[in-house]
Design an enzyme around this catalytic site. Sequence first.
Site, PDB file in Angstrom:
ATOM      1  CG  HIS A   7     -43.972 -16.647  11.229  1.00 43.57           C
ATOM      2  ND1 HIS A   7     -44.639 -16.789  11.331  1.00 43.57           N
ATOM      3  CD2 HIS A   7     -43.459 -15.267  12.225  1.00 43.57           C
ATOM      4  CE1 HIS A   7     -45.632 -15.951  12.513  1.00 43.57           C
ATOM      5  NE2 HIS A   7     -44.654 -15.510  13.037  1.00 43.57           N
ATOM      6  CD  GLU A  57     -45.416 -11.540  13.168  1.00 44.29           C
ATOM      7  OE1 GLU A  57     -46.563 -10.655  13.608  1.00 44.29           O
ATOM      8  OE2 GLU A  57     -45.303 -12.508  13.277  1.00 44.29           O
ATOM      9  CG  HIS A  75     -27.180 -14.006  10.172  1.00 42.64           C
ATOM     10  ND1 HIS A  75     -26.930 -14.349  10.856  1.00 42.64           N
ATOM     11  CD2 HIS A  75     -27.769 -15.660   9.636  1.00 42.64           C
ATOM     12  CE1 HIS A  75     -26.197 -15.853  10.364  1.00 42.64           C
ATOM     13  NE2 HIS A  75     -26.695 -15.619   9.922  1.00 42.64           N
ATOM     14  CD  GLU A 122     -25.137 -16.512   6.394  1.00 38.39           C
ATOM     15  OE1 GLU A 122     -24.126 -16.798   6.016  1.00 38.39           O
ATOM     16  OE2 GLU A 122     -25.203 -17.100   6.841  1.00 38.39           O
TER      17      GLU A 122
END
Length: 255
Positions: A7, A57, A75, A122
């Site tokens: 994550h 998260e 990003h 993105e």
Amino acid sequence: MGALLDHTMMRVEDLDESIDWYGEHFDYEEKGRMEADTFTNVFMGPEDAHEDAALLELTYNQDGRSYELGDAWGHIAVRVPEGELEAAYDELMDEGVADYRDPESCGGRYAFVEDPDGHEIEIVQRDHGAKWSIDHTMMRITDADEQIGFWTRKFEYDERPEGRWEADSFANYFVEPTDAPEEAMSVELTYNYDDRSYELGDAWGHVAVRADDLDDAWDTLMTRGAEDYRDPESCDHQYAFTKDTDGHEIEVVTQ
């Protein structure tokens, strides 16, 4: 080690707003939640996310603090099917998402939006993975050779040859475990040739890698010279943290 990425963590100032935003615009659903006395962690992703897909998260601290984005984290990137970039961006605009960097301004190859806290997202075109699933997380780095070596040596990651992009003023390198499934997340390392330095800020938290055995994974990282930042014992043997050579935090978790 070859641990898949589990994550990416972001800190948010209004948890309900962020959950609603990702649910409305990316069709994310809550996959897990951890409530503590001072903070809440919520894990989100598409309903049909692959079992090896990375989650997002969202961390909310209950003391009302605000955050600085910095520029050392760039990003996350989310996927849409090939040929559907324009339609996906128009869909977001119709839903009221702010127009940040449209496909035309990005040469028709990708686009960008921002979430309510200013984290950049993105939009990339892929022929694999669930729509809106996380494709990669981008970090800005100050030494490309050192960082590629870090991920190769410490985590047994490979550079993805087809993902390398060398330009006049910068280069992008993608690293991921050997034989990682297409649906898994990779790390994008962005190196600018002007020798700039970066501020980490605190709005971005970490990326996390999965390990079968936390203590064995930690021992391997220590043997290979990784930074002893927060060891398993200090985290009640639930997880641990190291840092890369630019200070980006990397959590080690068990699935």
